[in-house]
Design a protein around this motif. Structure first.
Motif, mmCIF file in Angstrom:
data_model
loop_
_atom_site.group_PDB
_atom_site.id
_atom_site.type_symbol
_atom_site.label_atom_id
_atom_site.label_comp_id
_atom_site.label_asym_id
_atom_site.label_seq_id
_atom_site.Cartn_x
_atom_site.Cartn_y
_atom_site.Cartn_z
ATOM 1 N N LYS A 174 0.910 -1.026 0.004
ATOM 2 C CA LYS A 174 0.156 0.095 -0.208
ATOM 3 C C LYS A 174 0.927 1.339 -0.036
ATOM 4 O O LYS A 174 2.088 1.316 0.451
ATOM 5 C CB LYS A 174 -0.806 0.030 1.350
ATOM 6 C CG LYS A 174 -2.059 -0.947 1.106
ATOM 7 C CD LYS A 174 -2.990 -0.805 2.286
ATOM 8 C CE LYS A 174 -4.304 -1.665 2.240
ATOM 9 N NZ LYS A 174 -5.034 -1.574 3.187
ATOM 10 N N THR A 175 0.422 2.352 -0.664
ATOM 11 C CA THR A 175 1.109 3.560 -0.626
ATOM 12 C C THR A 175 0.832 4.236 0.726
ATOM 13 O O THR A 175 -0.581 4.170 1.262
ATOM 14 C CB THR A 175 0.633 4.745 -1.620
ATOM 15 O OG1 THR A 175 0.674 3.795 -3.113
ATOM 16 C CG2 THR A 175 1.054 5.876 -1.839
ATOM 17 N N THR A 214 0.099 7.400 2.653
ATOM 18 C CA THR A 214 -0.432 8.790 2.175
ATOM 19 C C THR A 214 -0.339 9.728 3.563
ATOM 20 O O THR A 214 -0.953 9.191 4.385
ATOM 21 C CB THR A 214 -1.799 8.726 1.493
ATOM 22 O OG1 THR A 214 -1.688 7.832 0.445
ATOM 23 C CG2 THR A 214 -1.917 10.162 1.160
ATOM 24 N N SER A 262 -4.193 8.915 -7.229
ATOM 25 C CA SER A 262 -3.722 7.990 -6.079
ATOM 26 C C SER A 262 -3.423 6.791 -6.538
ATOM 27 O O SER A 262 -2.344 5.997 -6.108
ATOM 28 C CB SER A 262 -4.451 8.299 -4.962
ATOM 29 O OG SER A 262 -4.271 7.366 -3.825
ATOM 30 N N GLY A 296 -0.151 4.277 -7.031
ATOM 31 C CA GLY A 296 0.204 3.075 -6.335
ATOM 32 C C GLY A 296 0.505 1.966 -7.120
ATOM 33 O O GLY A 296 1.190 1.015 -6.879
ATOM 34 N N SER A 346 -4.297 2.442 -0.203
ATOM 35 C CA SER A 346 -3.386 3.383 0.765
ATOM 36 C C SER A 346 -3.730 3.184 2.212
ATOM 37 O O SER A 346 -4.829 2.603 2.477
ATOM 38 C CB SER A 346 -4.019 4.785 0.098
ATOM 39 O OG SER A 346 -3.481 5.713 0.872
#
Length: 795
Positions: free
Chosen positions: A202-203, A205, A446, A450, A488
């Motif tokens: 996961k990114t 953020t 977003s 990713g 995210s």
């Protein structure tokens, strides 16, 4: 920044999705064959008034997408799109229907930008319509009339393939009398992010949530013990009232995983409103503000919202680092103001919010940096500078967006926020359609970021400094979907700055020539910092004579911090008025300690004392002042045996003090004298007072005449005294002689002991005949009755 053409680490499409898409293409083959056989242009007789409009990019019908739920669907969801269609043309549209079309997969961030730019272009590829079952029909669309629509489609009918972002188009088709065949008359493109399963990587953020406003408090305070603050307006009350911009920021942010970025000036200003405060009234009057309860409620809500959240504090007043770097560093003392603003910031936040803030970050306008900005930003103690990727651009050939932290040398880290995500919510978000499109574009960017690589990355979102209420609402909607999504996870700003930097990312700070000209044009000019420096110099000279310096130093120091605020960009005239108001009020206070003017003074003699009065109209006492009295002609008039004399001065608040100087005259005539106040370090204070002294020497002849006159008066008085004494003695002797004769007379009844009794208040000898031997009295007998007009009354 380079874009990846494919996605690493993504799972292949399920077989059943591939079969559905293949079946749809085969089913559409006959239709495509028929379309090939259509004429290249409509018949000539069908051309009419709307022909050119239909051929335009936007079409004759406006399509608005007001809601799209869910913003990031997963398996089993039903996508619902609602909005309105409006006939902008001059002809009625008949046999119309509005439906959904799923376009191709968008696998680059720049591709998303292109679609967003041409979101209403009817000439671009639209994709295949989902089906009539999920369309909504209209018999006719009258010109200028809007019609609402709602389309609901199960996600499994959208035939979505691999994970990624899909173009989702709402299209209206219909006919007009001028063009009587089915055609697309209006479209609105948006984005549908699709990742139903949890991402393997996961990114992380970070979303910065700013609590910043414009400057509201002036340097002026009341003369009471509490120093009642004076606000230049009451606009802040509107922002913190229910439904106001700052109220919405707090209400929305408390339920989100965000990093709060706070200007302590805002907290200090609202706290000042919790008690008595004043705002300008009509003319030169002031009125008492009445929003104490609103201010208390808002601060309470902020305390709740930031509990257990990271709070990043900016220097007090949010000073414009770029303006200071480009226009202020050459002005003496400018950097010291930044240092003071940084030093006072954490204590302000901690005392009001009861939480310890982070002070390591500096945030230049729009994240635009160059070497001078970085130098100024770190001069006050920050070791992390928030930049933005559109100015801190990649110079390598990276096929993905790198993580935010970049070590730039000297122990400083540039935390580079993502420009596309950070600018997604700019513009007017009041319309539901604009807000919905912004949310979907943010989510699309977003997710695409990713999916660029399987490498773990930290991404920072730094939105505009002062979002409107509608922008804040849109930000909250997008962030809520993102935090509930599958690709995210949230991270605070400090953790993002400490993340492992990407070794391939650029660490070179852009040169000064690369600084955006659009931002440079709006910077605070050099004159701003010159005026601030001039005001500070006056303040430094003034404060040394005060018994309680904090009453002046604190409000003026904070006002000078506010004068450097980012919020003055684009408001040059208002900024100049604010700064001039601060300096003018300081001049007023300085002028309240002054010398009283004197008229010409006359000296009759060789020496005399001259008083000079110092007046203090402040509420506090002044000290450490020296009053110097100087003779411009010491050969004629000396002061304490010299050309000048100095005496220390201390005056209580609201009082005056007279200082006396001893002078001596050497010759007759007029001499000019100058009185001037000085501070103890020898600096002049206030305006001097100049007056003339006229010297008149007294001669010996005049002294003899005056002495002779005094002697004659003494002799006359002595003679009168002796005459009165002799007369009194003669009168006493005559009375004794008369008494002796009466005693020897046998016919005198009193002599025989038969003296008659006198009535009270009756003279015993009133009827007695006057004797020849009685002397004449020196004064007339007293009269008990009222005196006549002009008559002397003896007492």
């Amino acid at each position: 920044m380079a874009e990846a053409a494919d996605f690493q680490g993504t799972s292949p499409s399920p077989a059943r999705r591939w079969l559905r898409r293949t079946g749809a293409l085969l089913a559409g083959a006959p239709l495509l064959t028929g379309l090939v056989q259509l004429p290249a242009a409509p018949p000539a007789e069908a051309a009419g008034a709307d022909a050119s409009q239909a051929a335009s990019d936007k079409g004759s019908v406006s399509v608005s997408v007001d809601t799209l739920t869910p913003g990031a669907p997963t398996e089993g969801d039903t996508v619902t799109v609602s909005g309105t269609v409006t006939n902008k043309g001059k002809q009625t549209v008949t046999d119309a229907h509005v439906g959904l079309r799923v376009g191709p997969l968008l696998n680059t961030r720049s591709g998303i930008d292109s679609v967003a730019k041409d979101s209403t272009d009817v000439q671009s590829v639209l994709g295949v319509e989902v089906g009539d079952k999920y369309a909504e029909k209209f018999d006719k669309l009258t010109p200028g009339v809007s019609q609402p629509f709602t389309l609901s489609v199960p996600v499994n009918k959208l035939d979505l393939g691999q994970d990624g972002v899909y173009q989702l188009t709402v299209a209206l088709s219909g006919e007009t009398s001028a063009q009587p065949w089915p055609q697309t008359l209006g479209v609105q493109r948006t984005f549908l992010p699709w990742q139903p399963d949890e991402a393997g990587t996961k990114t992380k953020t970070t979303f910065m949530w700013p609590l910043i406003s414009t400057s509201h408090i002036t340097a002026e305070t009341g003369s009471d013990e509490q120093q009642t603050p004076v606000l230049q307006d009451d606009d802040l009350a509107e922002e913190i009232s229910p439904g106001g911009r700052l109220d919405r920021m707090v209400a929305l942010g408390k339920d989100l995983d965000v990093t709060w970025v706070i200007d302590p000036d805002l907290l200090a200003s609202v706290e000042a409103m919790t008690d008595r405060y004043e705002v300008p009234g009509e003319g030169d009057t002031s009125v008492v503000g009445g929003h104490q309860s609103v201010a208390k409620r808002w601060l309470t809500e902020v305390q709740k919202a930031v509990a257990d959240k990271e709070v990043v504090v900016l220097p007090f007043g949010d000073p414009d680092l770029a303006s200071l770097a480009h226009n202020g560093t050459s002005v003496t003392g400018s950097l010291s103001h930044l240092k003071e603003a940084s030093d006072v910031a954490p204590g302000t936040v901690e005392s009001i919010l009861h939480t310890k803030p982070t002070t390591d970050f500096a945030w230049p306008v729009n994240g635009a940096v160059d070497p001078s900005i970085v130098k100024v930003a770190t001069s006050a103690g920050a070791d992390k500078v928030i930049a933005r990727s559109d100015t801190f651009e990649e110079t390598g050939d990276l096929s993905y967006t790198p993580s935010a932290p970049r070590p730039i040398g000297g122990g400083t880290t540039a935390v580079v926020s993502d420009a596309r995500l950070s600018t997604a919510f700019q513009g007017d978000m009041i319309k539901a359609s604009a807000s919905t499109l912004a949310v979907q574009r943010f989510l699309a960017q977003s997710l695409t970021l990713g999916l660029q690589t399987g490498r773990q990355r930290s991404v920072v979102v730094a939105p505009q400094r002062m979002p409107s209420a509608s922008q804040a609402q849109t930000m909250a909607e997008a962030l809520t979907i993102l935090q509930d999504g599958t690709w995210s996870e949230s991270q605070d700003l400090t953790a993002a700055a400490k993340a492992e930097p990407d070794p391939a990312a650029t660490t070179r700070v852009p040169p000064a020539s690369a600084y955006p000209s659009s931002l440079r044009k709006r910077e605070l000019p050099r004159a701003t910092f010159e005026q601030i420096g001039r005001t500070q110099a006056k303040l430094d000279k003034f404060k040394v004579i005060l018994s309680d310096q904090s009453r002046v130093v604190t409000p003026f120091g904070r006002a000078l911090n506010r004068a450097m605020s980012v919020s003055w960009r684009g408001r040059q005239s208002e900024a100049a008025i604010y700064r001039s108001g601060v300096e003018s009020y300081l001049d007023t206070l300085i002028g309240r300690i002054r010398l009283i003017d004197k008229s010409e003074t006359k000296l009759s003699g060789r020496s005399a004392t001259i008083p000079v009065t110092v007046q203090n109209n402040l509420v506090q006492g002044v000290e450490h002042l020296v009053l110097r009295l100087t003779s411009t002609n010491p050969t004629r008039l000396e002061i304490d045996g010299d050309a000048y004399e100095e005496q220390p001065v201390a005056v209580s608040g609201g009082h005056s003090q007279s200082v006396k100087f001893t002078t001596s005259a050497n010759a007759n005539g007029r001499a000019t004298v100058v009185a001037q106040l000085y501070t103890q370090d020898g600096q002049k204070y206030g305006e001097p007072v100049t007056f003339d002294v006229k010297v008149t020497e007294i001669t010996a002849t005049v002294m003899l005449v005056i002495g002779g006159g005094v002697l004659l008066l003494v002799l006359a008085g002595f003679r009168m005294y002796t005459q009165r004494k002799r007369a009194a003695a003669r009168e006493a002797d005559g009375r004794d002689h008369e008494a002796d004769e009466d005693t020897d007379d046998p016919q005198n009844p009193e002599a025989a002991g038969e003296r008659p009794t006198r009535e009270s208040g009756t003279d015993a000898g009133a009827d007695d005949p006057e004797q020849p031997s009685d002397p004449t009295p020196d004064t007339a007998p007293e009269n008990a009755g009222p005196s006549g007009t002009g008559e002397r009354v003896d007492r």
